[in-house]
Design a protein around this motif. Sequence first.
Motif, PDB file in Angstrom:
ATOM      1  N   CYS A 115       0.839  -1.205   0.000  1.00  0.00           N
ATOM      2  CA  CYS A 115       0.000   0.000   0.000  1.00  0.00           C
ATOM      3  C   CYS A 115       0.874   1.255   0.000  1.00  0.00           C
ATOM      4  O   CYS A 115       0.568   2.229  -0.688  1.00  0.00           O
ATOM      5  N   ARG A 116       1.958   1.223   0.773  1.00  0.00           N
ATOM      6  CA  ARG A 116       2.877   2.372   0.777  1.00  0.00           C
ATOM      7  C   ARG A 116       3.380   2.655  -0.631  1.00  0.00           C
ATOM      8  O   ARG A 116       3.470   3.806  -1.051  1.00  0.00           O
ATOM      9  N   GLU A 117       3.720   1.595  -1.318  1.00  0.00           N
ATOM     10  CA  GLU A 117       4.209   1.763  -2.691  1.00  0.00           C
ATOM     11  C   GLU A 117       3.159   2.438  -3.565  1.00  0.00           C
ATOM     12  O   GLU A 117       3.462   3.347  -4.348  1.00  0.00           O
ATOM     13  N   ARG A 118       1.898   2.012  -3.426  1.00  0.00           N
ATOM     14  CA  ARG A 118       0.836   2.592  -4.250  1.00  0.00           C
ATOM     15  C   ARG A 118       0.610   4.062  -3.884  1.00  0.00           C
ATOM     16  O   ARG A 118       0.389   4.906  -4.758  1.00  0.00           O
ATOM     17  N   PHE A 119       0.663   4.378  -2.588  1.00  0.00           N
ATOM     18  CA  PHE A 119       0.470   5.771  -2.168  1.00  0.00           C
ATOM     19  C   PHE A 119       1.581   6.657  -2.731  1.00  0.00           C
ATOM     20  O   PHE A 119       1.328   7.763  -3.225  1.00  0.00           O
ATOM     21  N   ILE A 120       2.814   6.184  -2.628  1.00  0.00           N
ATOM     22  CA  ILE A 120       3.950   6.966  -3.129  1.00  0.00           C
ATOM     23  C   ILE A 120       3.821   7.169  -4.632  1.00  0.00           C
ATOM     24  O   ILE A 120       4.069   8.266  -5.146  1.00  0.00           O
ATOM     25  N   ASN A 121       3.408   6.128  -5.324  1.00  0.00           N
ATOM     26  CA  ASN A 121       3.248   6.224  -6.777  1.00  0.00           C
ATOM     27  C   ASN A 121       2.208   7.274  -7.147  1.00  0.00           C
ATOM     28  O   ASN A 121       2.405   8.085  -8.064  1.00  0.00           O
ATOM     29  N   VAL A 122       1.094   7.270  -6.416  1.00  0.00           N
ATOM     30  CA  VAL A 122       0.037   8.253  -6.667  1.00  0.00           C
ATOM     31  C   VAL A 122       0.544   9.660  -6.399  1.00  0.00           C
ATOM     32  O   VAL A 122       0.313  10.582  -7.187  1.00  0.00           O
ATOM     33  N   MET A 123       1.256   9.844  -5.282  1.00  0.00           N
ATOM     34  CA  MET A 123       1.759  11.174  -4.935  1.00  0.00           C
ATOM     35  C   MET A 123       2.785  11.667  -5.957  1.00  0.00           C
ATOM     36  O   MET A 123       2.831  12.858  -6.273  1.00  0.00           O
ATOM     37  N   ILE A 124       3.597  10.749  -6.467  1.00  0.00           N
ATOM     38  CA  ILE A 124       4.559  11.129  -7.505  1.00  0.00           C
ATOM     39  C   ILE A 124       3.833  11.566  -8.769  1.00  0.00           C
ATOM     40  O   ILE A 124       4.153  12.591  -9.377  1.00  0.00           O
ATOM     41  N   ASN A 125       2.842  10.782  -9.177  1.00  0.00           N
ATOM     42  CA  ASN A 125       2.110  11.099 -10.414  1.00  0.00           C
ATOM     43  C   ASN A 125       1.358  12.419 -10.322  1.00  0.00           C
ATOM     44  O   ASN A 125       1.191  13.116 -11.331  1.00  0.00           O
ATOM     45  N   LEU A 126       0.915  12.750  -9.112  1.00  0.00           N
ATOM     46  CA  LEU A 126       0.207  14.021  -8.919  1.00  0.00           C
ATOM     47  C   LEU A 126       1.161  15.148  -8.505  1.00  0.00           C
ATOM     48  O   LEU A 126       0.718  16.236  -8.173  1.00  0.00           O
ATOM     49  N   LYS A 127       2.457  14.830  -8.528  1.00  0.00           N
ATOM     50  CA  LYS A 127       3.500  15.823  -8.212  1.00  0.00           C
ATOM     51  C   LYS A 127       3.298  16.457  -6.839  1.00  0.00           C
ATOM     52  O   LYS A 127       3.376  17.678  -6.665  1.00  0.00           O
ATOM     53  N   MET A 128       3.038  15.588  -5.841  1.00  0.00           N
ATOM     54  CA  MET A 128       2.841  16.118  -4.491  1.00  0.00           C
ATOM     55  C   MET A 128       3.478  15.207  -3.431  1.00  0.00           C
ATOM     56  O   MET A 128       2.999  15.105  -2.314  1.00  0.00           O
ATOM     57  N   LEU A 129       4.589  14.553  -3.793  1.00  0.00           N
ATOM     58  CA  LEU A 129       5.287  13.712  -2.824  1.00  0.00           C
ATOM     59  C   LEU A 129       6.121  14.588  -1.898  1.00  0.00           C
ATOM     60  O   LEU A 129       7.028  15.293  -2.351  1.00  0.00           O
ATOM     61  N   PRO A 130       5.846  14.567  -0.580  1.00  0.00           N
ATOM     62  CA  PRO A 130       6.623  15.391   0.352  1.00  0.00           C
ATOM     63  C   PRO A 130       8.089  14.960   0.384  1.00  0.00           C
ATOM     64  O   PRO A 130       8.411  13.779   0.252  1.00  0.00           O
ATOM     65  N   GLU A 131       8.970  15.912   0.591  1.00  0.00           N
ATOM     66  CA  GLU A 131      10.404  15.639   0.601  1.00  0.00           C
ATOM     67  C   GLU A 131      10.774  14.648   1.696  1.00  0.00           C
ATOM     68  O   GLU A 131      11.643  13.790   1.498  1.00  0.00           O
ATOM     69  N   CYS A 132      10.109  14.737   2.862  1.00  0.00           N
ATOM     70  CA  CYS A 132      10.447  13.845   3.975  1.00  0.00           C
ATOM     71  C   CYS A 132      10.168  12.380   3.618  1.00  0.00           C
ATOM     72  O   CYS A 132      10.918  11.477   3.997  1.00  0.00           O
ATOM     73  N   ILE A 133       9.090  12.138   2.870  1.00  0.00           N
ATOM     74  CA  ILE A 133       8.773  10.767   2.458  1.00  0.00           C
ATOM     75  C   ILE A 133       9.727  10.311   1.367  1.00  0.00           C
ATOM     76  O   ILE A 133      10.186   9.163   1.355  1.00  0.00           O
ATOM     77  N   ALA A 134      10.043  11.206   0.440  1.00  0.00           N
ATOM     78  CA  ALA A 134      11.003  10.859  -0.609  1.00  0.00           C
ATOM     79  C   ALA A 134      12.344  10.465   0.008  1.00  0.00           C
ATOM     80  O   ALA A 134      13.027   9.560  -0.476  1.00  0.00           O
ATOM     81  N   MET A 135      12.702  11.112   1.113  1.00  0.00           N
ATOM     82  CA  MET A 135      13.982  10.839   1.766  1.00  0.00           C
ATOM     83  C   MET A 135      13.956   9.488   2.475  1.00  0.00           C
ATOM     84  O   MET A 135      14.839   8.648   2.276  1.00  0.00           O
ATOM     85  N   GLU A 136      12.927   9.241   3.279  1.00  0.00           N
ATOM     86  CA  GLU A 136      12.901   7.994   4.054  1.00  0.00           C
ATOM     87  C   GLU A 136      12.613   6.779   3.176  1.00  0.00           C
ATOM     88  O   GLU A 136      13.071   5.669   3.451  1.00  0.00           O
ATOM     89  N   ALA A 137      11.862   6.993   2.092  1.00  0.00           N
ATOM     90  CA  ALA A 137      11.488   5.873   1.230  1.00  0.00           C
ATOM     91  C   ALA A 137      12.686   5.251   0.531  1.00  0.00           C
ATOM     92  O   ALA A 137      12.620   4.108   0.080  1.00  0.00           O
ATOM     93  N   GLU A 138      13.795   5.981   0.447  1.00  0.00           N
ATOM     94  CA  GLU A 138      15.008   5.413  -0.152  1.00  0.00           C
ATOM     95  C   GLU A 138      15.539   4.241   0.661  1.00  0.00           C
ATOM     96  O   GLU A 138      16.345   3.446   0.166  1.00  0.00           O
ATOM     97  N   PHE A 139      15.077   4.093   1.911  1.00  0.00           N
ATOM     98  CA  PHE A 139      15.555   3.023   2.791  1.00  0.00           C
ATOM     99  C   PHE A 139      14.430   2.055   3.158  1.00  0.00           C
ATOM    100  O   PHE A 139      14.576   1.247   4.079  1.00  0.00           O
TER     101      PHE A 139
END
Length: 539
Positions: free
Chosen positions: A384-408
């Motif tokens: 589900c996290r993956e799907r949420f991140i994908n949606v936020m990326i596609n809508l150009k609204m992924l917060p920087e803090c999530i982009a940072m932690e999601a790398e790990f």
Amino acid sequence: MNDNLKLQFQREIKKGTGKAVLLMKDHPEMDFSEEVYHACIEHMDYDPHCSGGREEYLYGMICRLKNRPEIERRVLEEFLKPEREYWAMDQMFGLAKYFAEDGNDQARTAIYKKYDALWDSDEELTGSYTIIELDKLNGLLHCVDRTGNYLRELEEDSEDDDLIRHAEDIVEDIDPLEFLRSRAAQNENISYYLKALEKNKKYQKSYTRPNPPSYLEIKKQIETDDERHFYRARRMNLEELEKLAMDFQKEINEKWLENYLRLFVQVKYPLDVQNLLNLAYSKNKDLRSWATFALKHFQCQEVRDLIEHNFKKQEYLWETFHLLEENYKETDVANIEQFLKTENDEYAYHSMAMSLEDIVKKYKDKNLLDALLIAYDRGCCANCRERFINVMINLKMLPECIAMEAEFDCNEDIRKLVKNYNVLLKVSLDATLLRKFYFTIEAKFRKPQPILDENDTSTAEDPIVGYFKSFGATYKSYSEALDEIKRKIEEDDADIVETDAEEDIFFDDLDEDIKSSSTNSNQEGIWYESGRAMFSDED
């Protein structure tokens, strides 16, 4: 504070988020070894069938621990214990592989010892892929030998080719199947395994997809409480489905009514929606729940009225949540956020979270960002996290803090997704910082240049004292662009005396002859230079 950090770390490592890794990085003074150890020996994935495993994620944490050797020893000790839960054991196989690849010989021994013990016990088998990944063709040989012996003892004559296909992904230079064939004459277990493969291939070729279920088949399943194959009703022809719907209208047995409703969750009810709406207001809680859920296929005012009714009464909320997929309004945002903050049933929450993704994708309402962030934070499912991140990326609204932690994150697909996103984002940000300029400059030579004839002899004409020239340039600032142009002019032993510049131009607005003579205007640098239009003092 330390207690709060520990609790936060426990929560994040259970979910498998990158935030747990960042906590270890940010607080090197904290000892998280016990929390990491328990995450290694226990299965914490919400849906292990789809998660892809956490071994790499956990191994990275182990490598950060000051008492790493001790933790590895304890994990291997727990790994060798009998009757471990399957997914925990599978995870420890993967961790032991990382230990072995990093030089821990005890881990390699433990892997083979555990694997062979599983063949001699009643426990569910795992570990074959680990051995193949660790020891390539020798690992494949060991696994096939054990598998062939097992098949021979039970006189089983069919086996799939999963081991070989996995070896093909690992081994580059040698065909695993040909390798096994070369060893078959000396090993009857391998020979038996290869024959079982051929038998399975013949079966696969002869397999045909079952026909769509019939009216009588589904009717029997409804009346025997066997809902396992209701999803197959999606392939039924409309006439037979309508017969089931008409039976549903006349049914008085409440248990069978519930089974009909479960069917119509899988496939859209083909008759008048009012029949479902009536049950959605039933006093029977189970019928009301399943009828509400079955209405998710419909978009109409009556369903919208039911949504408003249940919102107001705070009833059947997770079922109602699914109705928003076809009936969402912007005024629902507050209710959605409230449900996600207060729902504590894990199954219901997971169902609502998946529905939220569909709602955001369909309606593209950026006001749902906070709802996505709540679901991201409270949910335990990596998929589900993956799907949420994908949606936020596609809508150009992924917060920087999530982009940072999601790398790990424990989910490899999330790590790849965000890595690609961050690369593209950097390119995009760099591109937005660059500006396009078009300069027309007047330059004067430091020494007048004589006009030469065809014999390179000075003529009586007035010497050339300067020239006009145009440049197209892309830089972060006007001064950077001008400095580079000055450098080029100085190569002619000349100086700029006058400059006319157009700033923030659009490349497509330029003349065609300029565009055709240009290089890539989106990259930093000079992308166009005209010829020099010389002039003398008389000019």
